[in-house]
Design a protein around this motif. Structure first.
Motif, mmCIF file in Angstrom:
data_model
loop_
_atom_site.group_PDB
_atom_site.id
_atom_site.type_symbol
_atom_site.label_atom_id
_atom_site.label_comp_id
_atom_site.label_asym_id
_atom_site.label_seq_id
_atom_site.Cartn_x
_atom_site.Cartn_y
_atom_site.Cartn_z
ATOM 1 N N THR A 336 -14.370 -31.194 -16.791
ATOM 2 C CA THR A 336 -14.675 -31.271 -15.352
ATOM 3 C C THR A 336 -13.853 -32.351 -14.650
ATOM 4 O OG1 THR A 336 -16.912 -30.592 -15.915
ATOM 5 C CG2 THR A 336 -16.607 -31.548 -13.728
ATOM 6 N N CYS A 337 -13.352 -32.012 -13.479
ATOM 7 C CA CYS A 337 -12.677 -33.009 -12.639
ATOM 8 C C CYS A 337 -13.720 -34.021 -12.181
ATOM 9 C CB CYS A 337 -12.044 -32.327 -11.428
ATOM 10 S SG CYS A 337 -11.596 -33.495 -10.130
ATOM 11 N N ILE A 338 -13.403 -35.311 -12.357
ATOM 12 C CA ILE A 338 -14.384 -36.350 -12.009
ATOM 13 C C ILE A 338 -14.091 -36.991 -10.649
ATOM 14 C CG2 ILE A 338 -15.038 -36.806 -14.391
ATOM 15 C CD1 ILE A 338 -13.128 -39.245 -14.317
ATOM 16 N N GLY A 339 -13.137 -36.406 -9.918
ATOM 17 C CA GLY A 339 -12.890 -36.879 -8.548
ATOM 18 C C GLY A 339 -12.303 -38.281 -8.459
ATOM 19 N N CYS A 340 -11.634 -38.728 -9.537
ATOM 20 C CA CYS A 340 -11.146 -40.121 -9.564
ATOM 21 C C CYS A 340 -9.836 -40.312 -8.799
ATOM 22 C CB CYS A 340 -10.959 -40.565 -11.006
ATOM 23 S SG CYS A 340 -9.640 -39.656 -11.864
ATOM 24 N N ASN A 341 -9.060 -39.264 -8.652
ATOM 25 C CA ASN A 341 -7.742 -39.278 -7.969
ATOM 26 C C ASN A 341 -6.671 -40.088 -8.699
ATOM 27 O OD1 ASN A 341 -8.833 -37.747 -6.007
ATOM 28 N ND2 ASN A 341 -8.764 -39.270 -4.400
ATOM 29 N N ALA A 343 -4.783 -39.838 -11.417
ATOM 30 C CA ALA A 343 -3.521 -39.278 -11.914
ATOM 31 C C ALA A 343 -2.988 -38.187 -11.001
ATOM 32 C CB ALA A 343 -3.709 -38.720 -13.328
ATOM 33 N N CYS A 344 -3.791 -37.750 -10.026
ATOM 34 C CA CYS A 344 -3.303 -36.686 -9.127
ATOM 35 C C CYS A 344 -2.881 -37.296 -7.794
ATOM 36 C CB CYS A 344 -4.319 -35.564 -9.006
ATOM 37 S SG CYS A 344 -5.978 -36.101 -8.561
ATOM 38 N N LEU A 345 -3.828 -37.526 -6.883
ATOM 39 C CA LEU A 345 -3.419 -37.968 -5.547
ATOM 40 C C LEU A 345 -2.801 -39.360 -5.531
ATOM 41 C CD1 LEU A 345 -6.245 -36.440 -3.392
ATOM 42 C CD2 LEU A 345 -3.890 -35.731 -3.572
ATOM 43 N N SER A 355 -0.593 -35.602 -12.406
ATOM 44 C CA SER A 355 -1.167 -35.089 -13.641
ATOM 45 C C SER A 355 -2.678 -35.217 -13.486
ATOM 46 C CB SER A 355 -0.635 -35.849 -14.857
ATOM 47 O OG SER A 355 -1.075 -35.197 -16.032
ATOM 48 N N CYS A 356 -3.391 -35.354 -14.587
ATOM 49 C CA CYS A 356 -4.840 -35.462 -14.484
ATOM 50 C C CYS A 356 -5.334 -36.479 -15.498
ATOM 51 C CB CYS A 356 -5.480 -34.104 -14.740
ATOM 52 S SG CYS A 356 -7.267 -34.211 -14.849
ATOM 53 N N LEU A 357 -6.232 -37.341 -15.079
ATOM 54 C CA LEU A 357 -6.756 -38.362 -15.992
ATOM 55 C C LEU A 357 -7.408 -37.722 -17.212
ATOM 56 C CD1 LEU A 357 -8.597 -41.605 -15.156
ATOM 57 C CD2 LEU A 357 -9.804 -39.956 -16.551
#
Ligand code: NAP
Ligand code: SF4
Length: 678
Positions: A336-341, A343-345, A355-357
């Motif tokens: 699940t995406c944890i909305g941390c931003n 590695a992405c935004l 990328s994604c954490l």
């Protein structure tokens, strides 16, 4: 159809094209779309999401002309070369049975270059460049550019286009009085201000015909002063429908808004009300967006009639197979995406590849490959924090025999503490994901077991071929007179042990953990309810007031908190660009006193004695909480003078390797990369 989520997995038929389900991978800039040599990587990235079951994929924003670039030399759609590059992406997605639309955008005054243009020559607070006011002739040229880009997109094989009309980009700038101060046919009342968007849609429709998806991302809640009201939003939605839009997607907030729209602390599906308001006013399908990350929430939005489809960008970055897993009734297997931003935004805004954490393979599909092993090794992983979990599961997935030793009674390490912080409840999902993955990949887990070097060297059934040391960090104890006083606690005492904390508190250290501790001490509820969130931030989800902004209600703080650091300058500068301001503002709402340039003198019964701006000061606090960073824990391994293990079978990762600036992003990536190479 899926038994588990029947509405989410019902196909959507447009007559000329059928989407296999209602899961849309929303547009997100990855950095790969800006350089043609990265297109094979972009194709692999989207193809994996198509293979993973997404019903419709939308590319990152592609500019319709050079003045519309977000960054210099950003991805543009206006030459035959662009068509050839994009054809590779479309073919890769279609081979996997997916559908893909190109997002067409013009950044307007958000263009980070001196050639930007907008409705009026007003500068955005977040951009040093002042845009040029567009002449009427220039506006018609841009309308033509949108139509030409859509024609080229169709030629490249795209199934449709999404016109980017929200988040404060050009079309949104024309739509709102905030930027549009024109008195000609493209300004004035809402009918003049919407004319650019409406004419763009008409021109695209004329150019591409009826058998092509034209989606429009409309700002359904501006969250800026000078934004639109519900009447204006609905009038625009209806005009767009009449002009030939196939489906309307939801945009929320402008990039310059002072209200968070996608970070973890925003309640899930917070903006469905804004989408539902538009859905009730039109007949075409409407897509919900922002902070939707689980199939339960997505299903509920569609089943309740608030929207016809859901857009998820980051959740499909986190797990390419999100849709397939949900459809198969295996939602518990979703990463699940944890909305941390983080590695992405945060990467996007630093001009780095996204990328994604929780999924370091995102946008690295052709580079970080977990190939099955030819020779099975016996591998020990010591420590079940994020680094160890990542290494253990990747090694086991590849076919190695993996043993995971953890001294604590459960997995998760430092991440467990983060998950206890109000506003970071999503972090529990990552622990849930790894718990299941350990089981599915057959890792032999030994919890509550502090393994010794002797055990590792004399393992039952033969020694380990490789030992991955992921023993993490311990809290740094700064040398301050009185540091052993009973009122001193560490962040571990507070976040993990939940020791009692008094009404007046000083927090030493304003890094990510200092801020987390403040939020933990100040929150009334976890997770925060939508009603309390809208009151705190001053949001009217139905835009009865322009921009959906109302006066925030003062928060009654339940503690008096001082957040301290020795450095001068911005407090909490550590956390990322897209999240740091949200945390700082939340602390301001709660009246936290933030002091930089502090010298710690001593701690005694009276409290914490400091010097600030050369003057002695006593903070008469009940507790002093230490959040002063960490040091590595790696007693189990002998290292040389460069910090490398002397025994070649040993590998150091995560905080055990380097403690400073450790975060879960580095830990998970380092664990995965090492395990992919063994
Ligand atoms: P950190 O970000 O390195 O902050 C440590 C804080 O302690 C700093 O404010 C530092 O400020 C202070 N400090 C350092 N040495 C000290 C000493 N000897 N005496 C007194 N104060 C001292 O570490 P952290 O807050 O423990 O976080 C650890 C890692 O997790 C970081 O990389 C952080 O980014 C990450 N994290 C991220 C988030 C997030 O939301 N993105 C949340 C939590 C943690 P001064 O030196 O100026 O006093
Ligand atoms: Fe979601 Fe964080 Fe991954 Fe971005 S980096 S996709 S916010 S989990």
């Amino acid at each position: 159809m899926s038994d588990a989520y029947p509405h989410l997995f019902a196909p959507m038929d447009f007559g000329f094209v059928t989407l296999r389900n209602r899961v849309m991978m929303g547009s997100m800039h990855t950095g790969l779309e800006d350089r043609f040599w990265n297109y094979p990587k972009l194709a692999a990235y989207f193809a994996e999401r198509a293979r993973g079951g997404a019903g419709l994929i939308v590319t990152g924003g592609i500019s319709v002309n050079r003045r519309g670039w977000l960054l210099p030399a950003g991805g543009t759609m206006n030459t035959a070369g662009d068509v050839a590059n994009h054809r590779k992406v479309c073919e890769a997605v279609h081979r996997e049975g997916g559908r893909i639309a190109m997002q067409l955008m013009h950044a307007g005054r958000y263009g980070y270059h001196p050639f930007s243009e907008s409705a009026s020559a007003t500068k955005a607070r977040i951009n040093p460049f002042r845009p040029k006011e567009m002449s009427v002739e220039r506006v018609w040229e841009v309308i033509g550019d949108f139509a030409r880009a859509a024609t080229l997109a169709r030629e490249a094989g795209y199934d449709g286009v999404e016109v980017m009309g929200s988040e404060g980009y050009l079309l949104n700038q024309f739509l709102c009085k905030r930027v549009n101060q024109r008195t000609d046919e493209f300004g004035g009342d809402i009918h003049g201000r919407m004319k650019l968007g409406v004419e763009v849609v008409k021109a695209i429709r004329r150019a591409v015909g009826e058998r092509f998806l034209v989606m429009y991302r409309l700002s359904m809640l501006d969250l800026v002063e000078g934004g639109n009201t519900s009447e204006e939003i609905i009038a625009t939605a209806q005009a767009l429908e009449a002009s030939g839009v196939s489906l309307l997607n939801t945009g929320v907030g402008w990039h310059e808004s002072n209200i968070p729209t996608i970070v973890t602390s925003v309640p899930r599906a917070a903006f469905r009300v804004a989408t539902a308001m538009v859905k009730r006013a039109v007949k075409i399908p409407v897509v919900a967006s922002n902070r939707i990350n689980t199939p339960e929430v997505a299903e509920d939005i569609i089943a309740s009639g608030d929207a016809d489809m859901v857009s998820m960008a980051r959740p499909l970055l986190a797990d390419a197979f999100w849709a397939n897993k949900a459809q198969a009734g295996k939602a518990d297997e979703i990463n699940t995406c944890i909305g941390c931003n983080q590695a992405c935004l945060d990467h996007t805004f630093a001009a780095k590849r996204s990328s994604c954490l929780v999924n370091p393979r995102a946008c690295y599909e052709t580079e970080l490959v977990y190939t099955p092993v030819a020779q099975r090794k016996k591998i020990a992983v010591v420590g079940a924090g994020m680094a160890g979990l990542s290494a253990a599961t990747v090694a086991a997935e590849r076919g190695h025999e993996v043993w995971l030793f953890e001294a604590a009674e459960d997995i998760g390490g430092q991440f467990v503490m983060a998950a206890n912080v109000p506003g970071k409840e999503e972090f529990k999902e990552t622990i849930r994901y790894f718990r299941g993955l350990l089981e599915r990949t057959g890792v032999k887990v030994k919890l509550g077991h502090r393994v010794t070097k002797g055990e590792l060297d004399r393992a039952e059934g033969g020694a380990f071929d490789a030992v991955i040391v992921a023993t993490g960090v311990k809290a740094r104890v700064p040398s301050i007179e009185g540091i052993g006083h009973a009122k001193v606690l560490s962040y571990v005492d507070v976040l993990r042990e939940k020791k009692p904390v008094g009404a007046k508190v000083a927090v030493i250290g304003a890094g990510g953990i200092g801020i987390d501790v403040c939020e933990f001490l100040l929150a009334d509820e976890s997770p925060q309810s939508l009603a309390s969130w809208t009151r705190q931030w001053g949001v009217d989800l139905e835009s009865r007031a322009p921009g959906g902004l109302v006066a925030p209600e003062p928060v009654k703080a339940k503690r008096e908190v001082f957040l301290l650091q020795r450095k001068r300058g911005k407090m909490g500068a550590g956390p990322g660009k897209t999240t740091g301001w949200v945390h700082r503002r939340a602390l301001e709402h709660h009246g936290v006193t933030m002091l930089g340039g502090v010298e710690y003198v001593k701690i005694d019964d009276a409290g914490l004695h400091i010097r600030a701006d050369g003057a002695a000061r006593l903070l008469a606090v009940d507790n002093v909480i230490l959040c002063a960073g960490q040091t590595s824990v790696r007693e189990i391994v002998t290292v040389d003078d460069k910090g490398r293990p002397t025994d070649k079978r040993y590998h150091l990762i995560g905080g055990a390797d380097v403690a400073s600036e450790l975060d879960a992003k580095r830990a998970i990536k380092q664990g995965a990369e090492l395990a992919a190479s063994l």
